[in-house]
Design an enzyme around this catalytic site. Sequence first.
Site, mmCIF file in Angstrom:
data_model
loop_
_atom_site.group_PDB
_atom_site.id
_atom_site.type_symbol
_atom_site.label_atom_id
_atom_site.label_comp_id
_atom_site.label_asym_id
_atom_site.label_seq_id
_atom_site.Cartn_x
_atom_site.Cartn_y
_atom_site.Cartn_z
ATOM 1 N N SER A 241 0.551 -1.452 0.236
ATOM 2 C CA SER A 241 -0.005 0.134 -0.090
ATOM 3 C C SER A 241 0.599 1.268 0.121
ATOM 4 O O SER A 241 0.390 2.387 -0.774
ATOM 5 C CB SER A 241 -1.189 -0.018 1.166
ATOM 6 O OG SER A 241 0.012 0.374 2.553
ATOM 7 N N LYS B 251 0.393 4.799 6.641
ATOM 8 C CA LYS B 251 0.732 5.451 5.683
ATOM 9 C C LYS B 251 0.467 7.314 5.824
ATOM 10 O O LYS B 251 1.160 7.523 6.585
ATOM 11 C CB LYS B 251 -1.268 5.583 5.831
ATOM 12 C CG LYS B 251 -1.540 4.138 5.279
ATOM 13 C CD LYS B 251 -1.862 3.448 4.014
ATOM 14 C CE LYS B 251 -2.594 1.959 3.848
ATOM 15 N NZ LYS B 251 -1.966 1.426 5.109
#
Length: 211
Positions: A121, A159
Amino acid sequence: MKYFNRLAELRGKTSQARFAEPLGLSQQNYGNYERGEQSLNSDLLLKIHDVYGCSIEWLLGLDNIEFIKPTAEGFVDMPLYGSIAAGTPIEMIEVEGTHPVPKKVADRYPESFLLEVKGESMNRILPNGCYALVDPCEDVDRDGQPYAVCVNGFDATVKRVKKLNNGFQLVPDSTDPTYAPETYNYNEPGTETITVIGRVVYYVLPFDWGF
């Protein structure tokens, strides 16, 4: 003197794998540069300068200045964690091992630790399997930067984090478009809690990492 001769001089007796690791290169890729089979780009020149302290002029063979290369003291072993859960003090988490980080980086972030990155990700900036260096903090003070956070108390994820008026948005940075941003709006009942663990400030690759 060609730059690849200077690379070999700079590396000295350090293995290619260990020398290449803080540069974000595999041993194979680094070997291509040292053999002169691939030219150094400006980004890599700057990274070698930042990590090993040599001037770009010296590296390119444009001066006759003697460079005293770093010794083994140029690296510091930092604790490595496989996972971190919200609310658990770092000192109570089992350390999976240690891994060397350039001393210059370790001195800048003395309380930092390494956290293994799992998944694709964030693969534009953090390869799957790399070790992210996390500088502990409890809030997002650099909007949009990568942070290690816990969602509802479970293991940390990395993230890019945007701080909202009453919540957070976790934004992937991936070549895979199926990874989508997730918004946590505390104005909505039942929204999961985001706990900030720390900001990702650097990363290194394990010695057995490969493409």
